[in-house]
Structures are given as C-alpha cells and as structure tokens.
Design a protein around this motif. Structure first.
Motif, PDB file in Angstrom:
ATOM      1  N   VAL A  15       0.824  -1.211   0.000  1.00 42.96           N
ATOM      2  CA  VAL A  15       0.000   0.000   0.000  1.00 42.96           C
ATOM      3  C   VAL A  15       0.858   1.260   0.000  1.00 42.96           C
ATOM      4  N   GLY A  16       2.163   1.093  -0.203  1.00 45.54           N
ATOM      5  CA  GLY A  16       3.054   2.243  -0.255  1.00 45.54           C
ATOM      6  C   GLY A  16       3.242   2.749  -1.669  1.00 45.54           C
ATOM      7  N   THR A  17       4.080   3.744  -1.801  1.00 46.03           N
ATOM      8  CA  THR A  17       4.346   4.344  -3.109  1.00 46.03           C
ATOM      9  C   THR A  17       5.657   3.851  -3.713  1.00 46.03           C
ATOM     10  N   THR A  18       6.295   2.898  -3.045  1.00 47.49           N
ATOM     11  CA  THR A  18       7.551   2.315  -3.517  1.00 47.49           C
ATOM     12  C   THR A  18       7.445   0.798  -3.435  1.00 47.49           C
ATOM     13  N   PRO A  19       8.342   0.074  -4.103  1.00 47.58           N
ATOM     14  CA  PRO A  19       8.362  -1.384  -3.937  1.00 47.58           C
ATOM     15  C   PRO A  19       8.592  -1.763  -2.467  1.00 47.58           C
ATOM     16  N   ALA A  20       8.214  -2.956  -2.113  1.00 46.68           N
ATOM     17  CA  ALA A  20       8.363  -3.442  -0.734  1.00 46.68           C
ATOM     18  C   ALA A  20       8.981  -4.835  -0.748  1.00 46.68           C
ATOM     19  N   THR A  21       9.688  -5.142   0.336  1.00 46.18           N
ATOM     20  CA  THR A  21      10.293  -6.466   0.496  1.00 46.18           C
ATOM     21  C   THR A  21      10.038  -6.949   1.914  1.00 46.18           C
ATOM     22  N   ALA A  22       9.665  -8.208   2.034  1.00 48.39           N
ATOM     23  CA  ALA A  22       9.469  -8.816   3.341  1.00 48.39           C
ATOM     24  C   ALA A  22      10.105 -10.198   3.338  1.00 48.39           C
ATOM     25  N   PHE A  23      10.415 -10.672   4.534  1.00 49.08           N
ATOM     26  CA  PHE A  23      10.919 -12.031   4.702  1.00 49.08           C
ATOM     27  C   PHE A  23       9.996 -12.770   5.656  1.00 49.08           C
ATOM     28  N   VAL A  24       9.756 -14.036   5.343  1.00 45.89           N
ATOM     29  CA  VAL A  24       8.903 -14.841   6.217  1.00 45.89           C
ATOM     30  C   VAL A  24       9.658 -16.078   6.663  1.00 45.89           C
ATOM     31  N   SER A  25       9.279 -16.555   7.833  1.00 51.64           N
ATOM     32  CA  SER A  25       9.793 -17.811   8.357  1.00 51.64           C
ATOM     33  C   SER A  25       8.610 -18.688   8.716  1.00 51.64           C
ATOM     34  N   LEU A  26       8.706 -19.979   8.401  1.00 55.96           N
ATOM     35  CA  LEU A  26       7.616 -20.911   8.637  1.00 55.96           C
ATOM     36  C   LEU A  26       8.142 -22.105   9.430  1.00 55.96           C
ATOM     37  N   ASN A  27       7.302 -22.649  10.309  1.00 54.24           N
ATOM     38  CA  ASN A  27       7.782 -23.729  11.169  1.00 54.24           C
ATOM     39  C   ASN A  27       7.554 -25.104  10.541  1.00 54.24           C
ATOM     40  N   GLY A  28       8.160 -25.261   9.376  1.00 56.73           N
ATOM     41  CA  GLY A  28       8.162 -26.534   8.667  1.00 56.73           C
ATOM     42  C   GLY A  28       9.128 -26.435   7.510  1.00 56.73           C
ATOM     43  N   ALA A  29       9.858 -27.520   7.245  1.00 54.13           N
ATOM     44  CA  ALA A  29      10.815 -27.497   6.141  1.00 54.13           C
ATOM     45  C   ALA A  29      10.118 -27.506   4.799  1.00 54.13           C
ATOM     46  N   ASN A  30       8.887 -28.019   4.768  1.00 52.68           N
ATOM     47  CA  ASN A  30       8.099 -28.046   3.534  1.00 52.68           C
ATOM     48  C   ASN A  30       6.668 -27.637   3.867  1.00 52.68           C
ATOM     49  N   PRO A  31       6.440 -26.333   4.102  1.00 52.95           N
ATOM     50  CA  PRO A  31       5.121 -25.883   4.559  1.00 52.95           C
ATOM     51  C   PRO A  31       4.039 -25.927   3.499  1.00 52.95           C
ATOM     52  N   ALA A  32       4.422 -26.060   2.243  1.00 54.95           N
ATOM     53  CA  ALA A  32       3.491 -26.093   1.111  1.00 54.95           C
ATOM     54  C   ALA A  32       2.720 -24.777   1.005  1.00 54.95           C
ATOM     55  N   ILE A  33       2.081 -24.567  -0.121  1.00 53.96           N
ATOM     56  CA  ILE A  33       1.276 -23.366  -0.368  1.00 53.96           C
ATOM     57  C   ILE A  33      -0.016 -23.802  -1.041  1.00 53.96           C
ATOM     58  N   GLN A  34      -1.134 -23.444  -0.442  1.00 61.47           N
ATOM     59  CA  GLN A  34      -2.427 -23.723  -1.063  1.00 61.47           C
ATOM     60  C   GLN A  34      -3.080 -22.395  -1.388  1.00 61.47           C
ATOM     61  N   ARG A  35      -3.195 -22.115  -2.684  1.00 58.25           N
ATOM     62  CA  ARG A  35      -3.722 -20.839  -3.155  1.00 58.25           C
ATOM     63  C   ARG A  35      -5.207 -20.961  -3.486  1.00 58.25           C
ATOM     64  N   THR A  36      -5.957 -19.916  -3.231  1.00 59.26           N
ATOM     65  CA  THR A  36      -7.368 -19.935  -3.612  1.00 59.26           C
ATOM     66  C   THR A  36      -7.521 -19.957  -5.129  1.00 59.26           C
ATOM     67  N   THR A  37      -6.504 -19.481  -5.839  1.00 60.28           N
ATOM     68  CA  THR A  37      -6.565 -19.512  -7.308  1.00 60.28           C
ATOM     69  C   THR A  37      -6.508 -20.935  -7.857  1.00 60.28           C
ATOM     70  N   THR A  38      -6.208 -21.907  -6.982  1.00 60.12           N
ATOM     71  CA  THR A  38      -6.201 -23.303  -7.401  1.00 60.12           C
ATOM     72  C   THR A  38      -7.565 -23.734  -7.931  1.00 60.12           C
TER      73      THR A  38
END
Length: 208
Positions: free
Chosen positions: A153-176
């Motif tokens: 929601v800013g006027t410049t690019p943004a970068t974030a880092f995430v950490s997850l408590n699993g080596a293979n957390p998988a991703i389930q997208r609603t676009t699936t």
C-alpha cells in the motif's frame, strides 16, 4: 510415588529426550521423499556450502505476473539443509500495488517487513479478519492453516521475509480453484460465479 506414577514419569522423560542420533540431516534430493522428509545425504559429501543459502541475494523483477510480486522460496527442495529441522523461509518482493493473494500453509508463519509499507492479515474460522498496515521492522504472525495475504500500500516497492515452522510448509492458493483440474461447472456451483467468469479466470490461470 506409586509404580504407575513412576512409569508415566519415566515415559515422559524418555519422550522428551527423544534420541538425536545425528547433528543434522541434509536432505539427499536424489533419494525418495517420505513423510518425515528426505533421507540424509552422505556425511562424507557434506560441506559448509550445504548450510548456506544465497537465493535471497540481489534485486527482483515484479512485472512478470498479474499480481506484481516475486516470491523466492527457501523450502527444503531449494535448501536441503532444512531437512528435518522444522523451519523454512521465503523472500517476498512487491511492486507498487503488488499483492500476495490469499493462501494458506500447513504451518504457522512469521513475517518481517524489510522495506516499504504493506497491509498484511489473516482470516480465522469465524470469518474474522485480522489485518494491519506494517512499516519497516514490523513483525506479524499468521497462525497455522489460516488464510492470509499481503498488499503493498506504499508508493515504492516493498520487500518482506517470512519464516515458517516446517521445512516443507506447502502453499495452497485460492486460485487453485481455477488453475487446477476441477471442472468449470463444479467451480460455478461452489463459488456462485458465472460460467463466463469461471472461464475467464481459468484462462488467466492457465487451464482453459
């Protein structure tokens, strides 16, 4: 202390001191994967490089997809040293107006914003949304399996880092719903979208 109490106390201590027979188990991606992860790479072939991930370096382009984002995953397939450790990471890059669409993992997630300003949030099983504008240095948690999202929601690019408590957390997208093999007529029934809209979305996400 009766015998039953002694037995349960001993059993608890044994379970808490679950034998760790290796210092680590760098995954061998050439061997089959099981429910507990990959088999261990031969220790004789392990070097310091196995424990270093350089994939977060450098700039990212965010103009190559509809959502104006770039996601770099440091899950076990990309960083085999995570095998068995119950952790993983990802780098999220947002163009101006970029989003990470709503999705979920089988793990919890922590996000820290490195640059820019985003709105991040999740929706619980009572359909309550918890969201907040994050500034640089802010941290937010997304509990396990909750649908969550991020929007620049800013006027410049943004970068974030995430950490997850699993080596293979998988991703389930609603676009699936539109990217997978679910027939259009079923998608229409379960989403109340028109056939035209379902087919439009299937074309966007590549199955029509």
């Amino acid at each position: 202390m009766n015998n039953l109490t002694i037995f349960f106390t001993f059993s608890l201590l044994v379970s808490l001191s679950h034998a760790i027979e290796f210092d680590f188990c760098v995954g061998d991606l050439n061997l089959p994967r099981g429910p507990q992860g990959y088999a261990c790479k031969d220790p004789a072939n392990i070097t310091t490089d196995d424990f270093v991930y350089t994939g977060f370096r450098g700039e990212r382009t965010t103009t190559s997809n509809l959502f104006r984002n770039n996601v770099t995953l440091a899950f076990v397939d990309a960083f085999p040293a995570l095998n068995g450790l119950g952790i993983s990471m990802a780098r999220l890059d947002f163009g101006v107006g970029g989003v990470i669409p709503i999705h979920s993992h089988r793990t919890s997630e922590v996000i820290i914003l490195a640059t820019g300003s985003i709105i991040a949030g999740f929706i619980d099983t009572t359909n309550t949304a918890y969201y907040r504008r994050l500034e640089v240095g802010d941290v937010m948690i997304f509990p396990q399996a909750m649908l969550h999202f991020q929007v620049n929601v800013g006027t410049t690019p943004a970068t974030a880092f995430v950490s997850l408590n699993g080596a293979n957390p998988a991703i389930q997208r609603t676009t699936t719903l539109f990217a997978g093999n679910l027939p259009a007529d079923i998608v229409e029934q379960i989403t109340l979208l028109s056939n035209e809209e379902v087919m439009r979305l299937k074309r966007i996400f590549g199955t029509a």
